[in-house]
Design a protein around this motif. Structure first.
Motif, PDB file in Angstrom:
ATOM      1  N   PHE B  20       0.861  -1.198   0.000  1.00  0.00           N
ATOM      2  CA  PHE B  20       0.000   0.000   0.000  1.00  0.00           C
ATOM      3  C   PHE B  20       0.891   1.240   0.000  1.00  0.00           C
ATOM      4  O   PHE B  20       1.840   1.320   0.787  1.00  0.00           O
ATOM      5  N   GLN B  21       0.574   2.186  -0.872  1.00  0.00           N
ATOM      6  CA  GLN B  21       1.296   3.458  -0.814  1.00  0.00           C
ATOM      7  C   GLN B  21       0.532   4.386   0.119  1.00  0.00           C
ATOM      8  O   GLN B  21      -0.601   4.763  -0.163  1.00  0.00           O
ATOM      9  N   THR B  22       1.105   4.711   1.241  1.00  0.00           N
ATOM     10  CA  THR B  22       0.427   5.616   2.181  1.00  0.00           C
ATOM     11  C   THR B  22       1.239   6.894   2.313  1.00  0.00           C
ATOM     12  O   THR B  22       2.346   7.008   1.774  1.00  0.00           O
ATOM     13  N   ASN B  23       0.689   7.849   3.047  1.00  0.00           N
ATOM     14  CA  ASN B  23       1.389   9.119   3.252  1.00  0.00           C
ATOM     15  C   ASN B  23       2.674   8.925   4.057  1.00  0.00           C
ATOM     16  O   ASN B  23       3.599   9.727   3.964  1.00  0.00           O
ATOM     17  N   ASP B  24       2.733   7.843   4.838  1.00  0.00           N
ATOM     18  CA  ASP B  24       3.932   7.571   5.628  1.00  0.00           C
ATOM     19  C   ASP B  24       4.891   6.644   4.877  1.00  0.00           C
ATOM     20  O   ASP B  24       5.744   6.011   5.486  1.00  0.00           O
TER      21      ASP B  24
END
Lengths: 298, 264
Positions: B20-24
């Protein structure tokens, strides 16, 4: 029935407060009249006079009630131009003026609700509309309606559209907004889980809309319709002000203020309030029936 | 312990990765997950939160797409399998529509899938009987307890008779006593329907009691640390939880969970 007692208590308190305000508001006029006649007013005489002036600054509740009665039932039943004598509504009765305003209100409300729902569907389903429509909708509501109403009337008059439609358009202008806001919220009420669940059934877009989103939005729809119908009434009344005060509750307000007929103004205001309360209550009844049939009775 | 039928597995995953590409930054939700699930198995996925057990179930259901690797469901891609109605999915919350009766809720997928009215009624009656809710067809969800609502949601997932039942912590929000009862009922239902069941849980006793296969997972990155084939018989009274075999498996699951945490 439990709700009745607090409502009556509040109403009684408001009427008492109103009566208390009538005396100081109208005392100046009574004193002046007495001085000119070289009389000295006793307190009881002063109070009695403030309650029964022709053109009081603040009419007493019973004066407004009397005027409401006279300009509805009495006018239509016995008036020369009343319904009983002519078979048509008298143009001096609040029933007639109320109906003129109500018809514009209902037309505007119907168009406004349809427009609001359509825009909300667009906002929920179309990314471009989601980004662009809402700011404009909000901006439209920041323009004072009193400023834009005469423009709409004048422009439409110039192209030959008069009467009901221009007023209904101004009602539409005020009433679509709460419906857009409420329905966007309502159509987005289903959570991720419910939408995922629809995906596990391989449901089509219309199926998701009609089986999940639309039913989910019903409580929001009715809440916003109540706001919208009240706003539609305000729109219709405001729209009647610049048309030269021919017919409608707005016209009664305007002519009342031309001639200093405060009792007439107040009774028109109350007629508008009663109309609004009636329409909101009607939507409340429809809401209760609909939600009960949906099993969501509260 | 592998004494499976020689049939091709119903669900087969090979070197599955999901990031998953997350903001973190990227989160490695699944790392090199390989697993075969045979027809009629009851497979539990157990592990702490973030271990990817729910994500794996969602990949099977085509609710998430893997970043790399292969997965087949009934020999199809998850997308094709979903369209072919290969599975019923039971979510954590019952998620019944408050404006539909219990029967109406169970009927929902049938309406969407275009079953005839007569077929809908017959199937609703059958699955409500299966979850022991026959007398409640005309009740609304708020008139039922949490356990009954979850049973209704299982009935809804069974209504269109998919071969696979995927369950994401279906009893997580229920109390222990209700949970025991539902676990018993679920085993009975599994025996009657011969479904293949994928079951996410974070309760060790639940996983051991229900499963023929227990998949132990651990987080960061989400991966499989142990696969245990249960030696317990298919017929399982609740008392089996006091047997030495049961305690042995529970112990092994606990060890697997601890091992997953050690290399954090």
């Amino acid at each position: 029935m439990r709700n009745v007692i607090p409502v009556l208590a509040v109403t009684a308190a408001l009427i008492a407060l109103w009566y208390a305000a009538v005396v100081p508001m109208n005392a100046q006029w009574a004193q002046d009249q007495a001085r000119r006649a070289g009389q000295e007013l006793t307190f009881t005489a002063l109070v009695a006079d403030t309650m029964s002036q022709q053109r009081p600054r603040l009419p007493a509740p019973h004066q407004v009630a009397q005027e409401l009665w006279n300009s509805t039932v009495v006018e239509e039943m016995t008036g020369r131009r009343g319904f009983m004598n002519t078979g048509t509504l008298s143009n001096r009765s609040l029933v007639y003026h109320g109906w003129v305003t109500l018809s514009a209100t209902l037309l505007g409300f119907a168009i406004g609700s349809a427009l609001g729902i359509t825009l909300a569907v667009g906002i929920v389903y179309n990314r471009a509309m989601d980004a662009s429509v809402m700011p404009w909708a909000i901006a439209s509501q920041t323009i004072p309606i009193l400023a834009i109403a005469p423009m709409i009337i004048v422009v439409l008059n110039a192209v030959g559209i008069t009467g009901l439609v221009p007023k209904a358009i101004i009602s539409t202008y005020l009433s679509f907004f709460p419906v857009v806001v409420g329905m966007v919220k309502g159509l987005r009420a289903p959570d991720h889980m419910q939408l995922d669940q629809m995906k596990t059934y391989s449901a089509s877009g219309p199926q998701v809309f009609f089986k999940l989103r639309l039913p989910s939005s019903m409580p929001y729809l009715f809440a916003s319709l109540k706001v919208a119908i009240a706003a539609a009434l305000v729109g219709a009344i405001v729209a009647e002000l610049p048309t030269g005060a021919v017919a409608g509750l707005g016209a009664r307000l305007l002519s009342g203020s031309y001639y200093g007929q405060t009792v007439q103004i107040w009774s028109a205001l109350f007629a508008a309030a009663i109309l609004a309360a009636g329409m909101v209550a009607l939507i409340g009844v429809i809401q209760r029936i609909t939600l009960r049939r949906m099993g969501m009775a509260t | 312990m592998m004494q499976d039928t020689p049939l091709a597995p119903v669900i087969s995953a090979r070197n599955l990765n999901l990031i998953f590409q997350t903001n973190d930054g990227p989160v490695h939700a699944l790392k090199d997950v390989s697993l075969d699930i045979a027809k009629g198995e009851f497979v539990s996925f157990i592990g702490p939160s973030g271990c990817g057990k729910t994500t794996f179930l969602r990949v099977i259901a085509d609710l998430e797409q893997p970043t790399s690797g292969d997965i087949s469901v009934n020999g199809l891609t998850p997308d094709a399998a979903r369209r072919a109605r290969a599975y019923g999915y039971v979510f954590q919350a019952a998620g019944l529509y408050p404006w539909r009766t219990i029967a109406g809720n169970v009927k929902l997928p049938l309406e969407i899938m275009g079953f005839s009215k007569a077929e809908q009624a017959a199937r609703v009656e059958k699955v409500l009987e299966l979850v022991e809710l026959s007398g409640f067809a005309r009740k609304f969800p708020w008139q039922l307890s949490g356990g009954m609502q979850q049973r209704a949601s299982i009935a809804r997932a069974l209504a269109f008779d998919a071969d696979i039942l995927l369950m994401d912590e279906p009893f997580g929000a229920l109390d222990e006593i209700v949970r025991d009862r539902l676990n018993e009922q679920l085993l009975a239902l599994w025996a009657r329907t011969q479904k293949t069941i994928g079951f996410v849980t974070h309760s060790i006793p639940e996983a051991v009691y229900l499963s023929t296969k227990i998949v132990v997972m651990s987080p960061r990155p989400g991966r499989i640390t142990d696969i245990i084939d249960s030696p317990l018989p298919r017929e399982r009274p609740l008392e089996i939880r006091d047997s030495p075999e049961f305690i042995d498996i529970a112990h092994r699951v606990r060890e697997g969970l601890r091992a997953g945490h050690l290399d954090d």
